[in-house]
Design a protein around this motif. Structure first.
Motif, PDB file in Angstrom:
ATOM      1  N   VAL A 119     -13.482 -15.060  10.125  1.00  0.00           N
ATOM      2  CA  VAL A 119     -14.476 -14.692   9.115  1.00  0.00           C
ATOM      3  C   VAL A 119     -13.917 -15.029   7.730  1.00  0.00           C
ATOM      4  CG1 VAL A 119     -15.855 -12.844   8.132  1.00  0.00           C
ATOM      5  CG2 VAL A 119     -15.358 -12.853  10.586  1.00  0.00           C
ATOM      6  N   LEU A 120     -14.637 -15.861   6.990  1.00  0.00           N
ATOM      7  CA  LEU A 120     -14.191 -16.270   5.660  1.00  0.00           C
ATOM      8  C   LEU A 120     -14.936 -15.548   4.540  1.00  0.00           C
ATOM      9  CD1 LEU A 120     -13.838 -20.123   6.191  1.00  0.00           C
ATOM     10  CD2 LEU A 120     -12.071 -18.372   6.340  1.00  0.00           C
ATOM     11  N   CYS A 121     -16.188 -15.149   4.795  1.00  0.00           N
ATOM     12  CA  CYS A 121     -16.947 -14.500   3.722  1.00  0.00           C
ATOM     13  C   CYS A 121     -18.072 -13.649   4.297  1.00  0.00           C
ATOM     14  CB  CYS A 121     -17.508 -15.525   2.740  1.00  0.00           C
ATOM     15  SG  CYS A 121     -18.558 -16.782   3.485  1.00  0.00           S
ATOM     16  N   THR A 122     -18.665 -12.842   3.450  1.00  0.00           N
ATOM     17  CA  THR A 122     -19.842 -12.065   3.807  1.00  0.00           C
ATOM     18  C   THR A 122     -20.993 -12.485   2.900  1.00  0.00           C
ATOM     19  OG1 THR A 122     -19.324 -10.262   2.252  1.00  0.00           O
ATOM     20  CG2 THR A 122     -18.452 -10.076   4.504  1.00  0.00           C
ATOM     21  N   VAL A 123     -22.223 -12.317   3.379  1.00  0.00           N
ATOM     22  CA  VAL A 123     -23.422 -12.631   2.596  1.00  0.00           C
ATOM     23  C   VAL A 123     -24.417 -11.487   2.754  1.00  0.00           C
ATOM     24  CG1 VAL A 123     -25.379 -14.191   2.290  1.00  0.00           C
ATOM     25  CG2 VAL A 123     -23.127 -15.126   2.832  1.00  0.00           C
TER      26      VAL A 123
ATOM     27  N   GLY B 153      -5.355  -7.557   6.313  1.00  0.00           N
ATOM     28  CA  GLY B 153      -4.503  -8.552   5.676  1.00  0.00           C
ATOM     29  C   GLY B 153      -5.143  -9.910   5.450  1.00  0.00           C
ATOM     30  N   GLU B 154      -6.382 -10.108   5.921  1.00  0.00           N
ATOM     31  CA  GLU B 154      -7.077 -11.387   5.761  1.00  0.00           C
ATOM     32  C   GLU B 154      -8.054 -11.295   4.586  1.00  0.00           C
ATOM     33  OE1 GLU B 154      -6.627 -14.170   7.415  1.00  0.00           O
ATOM     34  OE2 GLU B 154      -5.190 -13.428   8.919  1.00  0.00           O
ATOM     35  N   LYS B 155      -8.107 -12.350   3.761  1.00  0.00           N
ATOM     36  CA  LYS B 155      -8.983 -12.372   2.595  1.00  0.00           C
ATOM     37  C   LYS B 155     -10.426 -12.687   2.992  1.00  0.00           C
ATOM     38  CE  LYS B 155      -5.344 -13.800  -0.627  1.00  0.00           C
ATOM     39  NZ  LYS B 155      -4.894 -14.856  -1.587  1.00  0.00           N
ATOM     40  N   ILE B 156     -11.367 -11.937   2.422  1.00  0.00           N
ATOM     41  CA  ILE B 156     -12.796 -12.145   2.650  1.00  0.00           C
ATOM     42  C   ILE B 156     -13.471 -12.306   1.286  1.00  0.00           C
ATOM     43  CG2 ILE B 156     -14.913 -11.243   3.694  1.00  0.00           C
ATOM     44  CD1 ILE B 156     -12.729 -11.717   5.739  1.00  0.00           C
TER      45      ILE B 156
END
Length: 291
Positions: A96-100, A128-131
């Protein structure tokens, strides 16, 4: 799935429901009550919140979660669900890289809380993962339109101050409506008259913020006894917004010569240069009530 195919975004949205109760024979329970996944409550639900994952490099999408609530979802619960859904996606190998989401009050509060917790203004962390949190492009444009209905937009384009006024768009509609042959046949009262606009439909907004409307505002403002001269400024602002929407909504490899931003993003496309200019423009713009 390859590593790139697993790259995805998490989308979530809320909608109201007609209250309804039904006995679930298989589960021996009553459906239609508030159910957040973690607990159930004896309150008749009238809202549903849905999460969906969508591929970034490959066209696939899948609804993965839905919860029911009495009234709109609370931001604290939504924040918990965002973290939980992203965590579950990671467990099955999705990246998962981003939310919308749209700009609903609960959505904004949940995202702002996550950003504050991560001490950042542009990203938050889950395990620990960037979103990267993003707001839905069509809803952002509807927000601009809704503000423009009651306020003037002061915006500097190419070192020239332009003042966009909704009254110019209304004037254009009436001139075109009364003409022997219409040049903007798509424009209706539901597009331009504030009390008749369907504020939920994205198409109603984008058909006003279009190249056609912009070009005719500029052209008609130069003709005697038509639009006032400053309607040209409104046309320039709409042309800018049309290009901005194109740049965020491109999908084809090629684009018409007069609309280059419809081309898909690439190293040679004009998107990065345009976005740098757009960021500078929006940092300086103001929305003010008309005098």
């Amino acid at each position: 799935m390859s590593i790139s195919d697993r790259s995805c975004i998490v989308m979530f949205d809320e909608m109201s429901l007609a209250p309804n109760l039904q006995y679930n024979i298989k589960e021996d329970c009553i459906d239609g009550l508030e159910n957040t996944g973690s607990y159930k409550r004896a309150a008749i639900a009238d809202y549903v919140n849905v999460f969906m994952v969508k591929g970034l490099f490959r066209k696939w999408k899948q609804p993965i979660s839905f919860t029911y609530s009495k009234g709109p979802i609370k931001s604290t619960l939504l924040k918990h669900l965002i973290v939980k859904v992203i965590g579950k996606c990671r467990e099955i190998g999705l990246k998962v890289l981003c939310t919308v989401c749209d700009q609903g009050s609960a959505n904004q509060a949940a995202i702002n809380s996550l950003l504050s917790q991560s001490r950042s203004c542009s990203e938050f962390q889950v395990n620990g993962e960037k979103i990267i949190p993003l707001y839905d492009i069509p809803h952002l444009f509807k927000g601009i339109r809704n503000n423009l209905l009651k306020k003037n937009l002061y915006i500097k384009l190419d070192n020239k101050l332009n003042i966009a006024k909704w009254e110019h768009i209304i004037d254009l509609y009436y001139i075109d409506r009364d003409a022997p042959m219409r040049i903007c046949p798509r424009l209706t009262e539901q597009h331009v008259i504030p009390g008749k606009i369907n504020k939920m439909k994205v198409k109603i907004c984008t058909q006003v913020f279009s190249y056609t409307v912009a070009s005719h505002l500029v052209t008609f403002s130069k003709w005697k006894d038509n639009l006032p001269n400053d309607a040209e400024q409104t046309g320039a602002v709409i042309a800018f917004l049309d290009g901005l929407f194109d740049s965020c909504n491109s999908s084809s490899k090629t684009a018409p010569e007069f609309k280059p931003l419809l081309e898909a993003l690439s190293l040679s496309s004009p998107h990065e240069e345009f976005w740098s200019r757009a960021i500078y423009v929006f940092k300086q713009c103001q929305i003010l009530l008309p005098c």
